[in-house]
Write a protein that holds these residues in place. Structure first.
Motif, short mmCIF file in Angstrom:
data_model
loop_
_atom_site.label_atom_id
_atom_site.label_comp_id
_atom_site.label_asym_id
_atom_site.label_seq_id
_atom_site.Cartn_x
_atom_site.Cartn_y
_atom_site.Cartn_z
N GLN B 34 -62.21 14.29 -4.74
CA GLN B 34 -62.70 14.70 -3.37
C GLN B 34 -63.00 16.16 -3.30
O GLN B 34 -64.21 16.68 -3.17
N LYS B 38 -67.46 17.38 -3.77
CA LYS B 38 -67.99 18.13 -2.65
C LYS B 38 -68.40 19.34 -2.97
O LYS B 38 -69.54 19.60 -2.74
N SER B 78 -67.47 8.02 -7.06
CA SER B 78 -67.18 6.75 -6.58
C SER B 78 -67.02 5.79 -7.50
O SER B 78 -66.08 4.98 -7.47
N PHE C 80 -77.43 14.97 7.34
CA PHE C 80 -76.50 14.90 6.13
C PHE C 80 -76.36 16.41 5.68
O PHE C 80 -75.11 16.71 5.23
N LEU C 84 -72.71 17.98 4.98
CA LEU C 84 -72.38 18.43 3.69
C LEU C 84 -71.87 19.85 3.81
O LEU C 84 -70.73 20.05 3.07
N ALA C 123 -72.63 4.81 1.43
CA ALA C 123 -71.50 5.05 0.61
C ALA C 123 -71.58 6.57 -0.04
O ALA C 123 -70.53 7.39 0.02
N ASN C 124 -72.80 6.92 -0.47
CA ASN C 124 -72.87 8.20 -1.06
C ASN C 124 -73.03 9.38 0.14
O ASN C 124 -72.35 10.27 -0.10
N ILE C 126 -71.01 9.08 2.65
CA ILE C 126 -69.48 9.28 3.04
C ILE C 126 -68.86 10.28 2.07
O ILE C 126 -68.00 10.83 2.50
N THR C 127 -69.19 9.85 0.86
CA THR C 127 -68.35 10.71 -0.17
C THR C 127 -68.62 12.13 0.05
O THR C 127 -67.61 13.06 -0.16
N LEU C 128 -69.88 12.30 0.57
CA LEU C 128 -70.17 14.09 0.74
C LEU C 128 -69.78 14.41 2.00
O LEU C 128 -70.26 15.50 2.46
N THR C 129 -69.15 13.80 2.90
CA THR C 129 -68.78 14.25 4.31
C THR C 129 -67.27 14.46 4.32
O THR C 129 -66.73 14.09 3.42
N PRO C 130 -66.96 15.42 5.38
CA PRO C 130 -65.47 15.83 5.50
C PRO C 130 -64.34 14.63 5.39
O PRO C 130 -64.31 13.74 5.93
N GLY C 131 -63.57 15.12 4.28
CA GLY C 131 -62.44 14.40 3.89
C GLY C 131 -62.52 12.90 3.68
O GLY C 131 -61.43 12.33 3.49
N THR C 132 -63.81 12.39 3.39
CA THR C 132 -63.67 11.00 2.89
C THR C 132 -64.29 10.87 1.63
O THR C 132 -65.32 11.61 1.27
N LEU C 133 -63.88 9.63 0.77
CA LEU C 133 -64.50 9.49 -0.68
C LEU C 133 -64.70 7.82 -0.54
O LEU C 133 -63.81 7.09 -0.40
N THR C 134 -65.93 7.34 -0.91
CA THR C 134 -66.15 6.04 -0.85
C THR C 134 -65.48 5.42 -2.15
O THR C 134 -65.78 6.08 -3.33
#
Lengths: 88, 105, 175
Positions: B34, B38, B78, C80, C84, C123-124, C126-134
């Motif tokens: 994570q 990011k 992912s 987005f 980000l 999914a992509n 979500i991976t780049l938003t606060p605190g979450t990873l798909t």
């Protein structure tokens, strides 16, 4: 090109970032941690190549960055597939 | 223009450093992914934007590189995370929670 | 979930044209020249790649190619970028706090998007938003690693707070 003070600081910070990622690559502790470190390092390297192109004033390095980024992604997916295979 | 480009470059380098620091400090591999993904993605994007401000004539190729990073980096992360979950690496938790479910397959 | 065969027949001529334009634009960006010889060579290569790969490349059939899709696409891009930057500030705060404020867990959320392309973009994002990873996509469920899960959470709550804000815009331009 001559660098300004801010640019030199930015390059130094980038260098420290590379060193920290390398430290994670060396420390591990397990193979997955090293893979993640290598993945991060490859993205830093891609942007590093873009910075290098600017430093040397040669757009040729942009093509190098593009191909490096693509190959690094393919490599990461290949390693991920290998990890998957070991578990099942 | 040069000053603006330098500030953007500095921000990019700072986010890259934060990503690397996160990689080092986080307690388990999922959190490391994570932090790494990011911060390094945004760091790379702002570095590329900064170079674009210094060399406006390179914009087209820089745009392709930026899009490449934006699409492949989260996807790669992912893929690694999924592989780890399938391989049976358990996520680290402070206290046991019921929200986490095992992958059913 | 549709079978690959169905997906292929769903593709229209518009999707072929879209693929051609995408490849041609990529050629233009990479060569960075509008010399007529370059343009003709680019058009020929793009056409050849389109004709060869179109029967096997089904991912773009998830796109809605209507004029009404442009506005949701632009508002999605805006959202987005904001997310980000928020994600990075949030991650920076966590990394720099000496005590590492983390409460990670895996959660499952549901998505209403049907096409593989829609789920890929979600999914992509979500991976780049606060605190979450798909972590994984299983049919219409996404497995997500969350760094700080609020206590007492149901799938509905998780879905609302993670996917809904993106889905609202995504539904406008992907199936």
């Amino acid at each position: 090109m001559t660098l300004t003070l801010l640019e030199i600081i930015a390059l130094a910070i980038l260098g420290i970032a590379v060193l920290l990622s390398l430290l994670r690559l060396l420390l591990g502790p397990a193979a997955p941690d090293r893979v993640v470190a290598a993945d991060t390092l490859s993205v830093i390297t891609t942007s590093g190549l873009v910075v290098l192109a600017a430093l040397l004033g040669s757009p040729l390095y942009l093509d190098v960055a593009l191909i490096y980024g693509t190959l690094a992604f393919v490599g990461v997916v290949a390693i991920a597939r290998a990890i998957e295979g070991n578990g099942s | 223009m040069r000053l603006l480009a330098d500030i953007v470059l500095l921000v990019g380098a700072a986010f890259t450093l934060l990503g690397a620091l996160g990689l080092l400090r986080m307690p388990d591999v999922y959190n490391r992914i994570q932090a790494g993904t990011k911060a390094v993605t945004l760091g790379a994007l702002s570095l590329i934007l900064g170079i674009g401000l210094l060399y406006p004539q390179w914009w087209s190729k820089l745009l392709v590189i930026a899009l490449l990073i934006l699409v492949t980096n989260p996807l790669g992360s992912s893929t690694i995370a999924r592989a780890l979950l399938i391989a049976g690496v358990k996520p680290w938790t402070k206290t046991p929670t019921t929200a986490g479910k095992e992958r059913e397959s | 979930m549709k079978t690959p065969a169905n997906e292929a027949t769903d593709g229209t001529l518009a999707h072929g044209v879209f693929l051609f334009l995408l490849l041609f634009t990529l050629w233009l960006l990479l060569t960075g020249s509008i010399d007529p010889a370059e343009l003709i060579a680019g058009a020929m290569v793009a056409l050849a790649v389109t004709l060869i790969s179109r029967p096997h490349l089904n991912i773009f059939t998830g796109l809605r190619l209507t004029p009404g899709a442009i506005l949701p696409f632009l508002s999605y891009l805006g959202l987005f970028l904001v997310e980000l930057i928020r994600a990075n500030l949030d991650m920076a705060r966590r990394v720099l706090t000496p005590s590492l404020p983390l409460q990670p867990a895996l959660v499952e959320v549901k998505t209403e998007l049907q096409s593989p392309l829609g789920r890929l973009i979600l999914a992509n994002s979500i991976t780049l938003t606060p605190g979450t990873l798909t972590v994984d996509v299983l049919e219409d469920r996404l497995v997500i690693h969350w760094v700080e899960v609020p206590p007492g959470l149901t799938i509905e709550d998780a879905t609302r707070s993670i996917t809904s804000k993106f889905e609202r815009h995504l539904k406008g331009f992907v199936k």
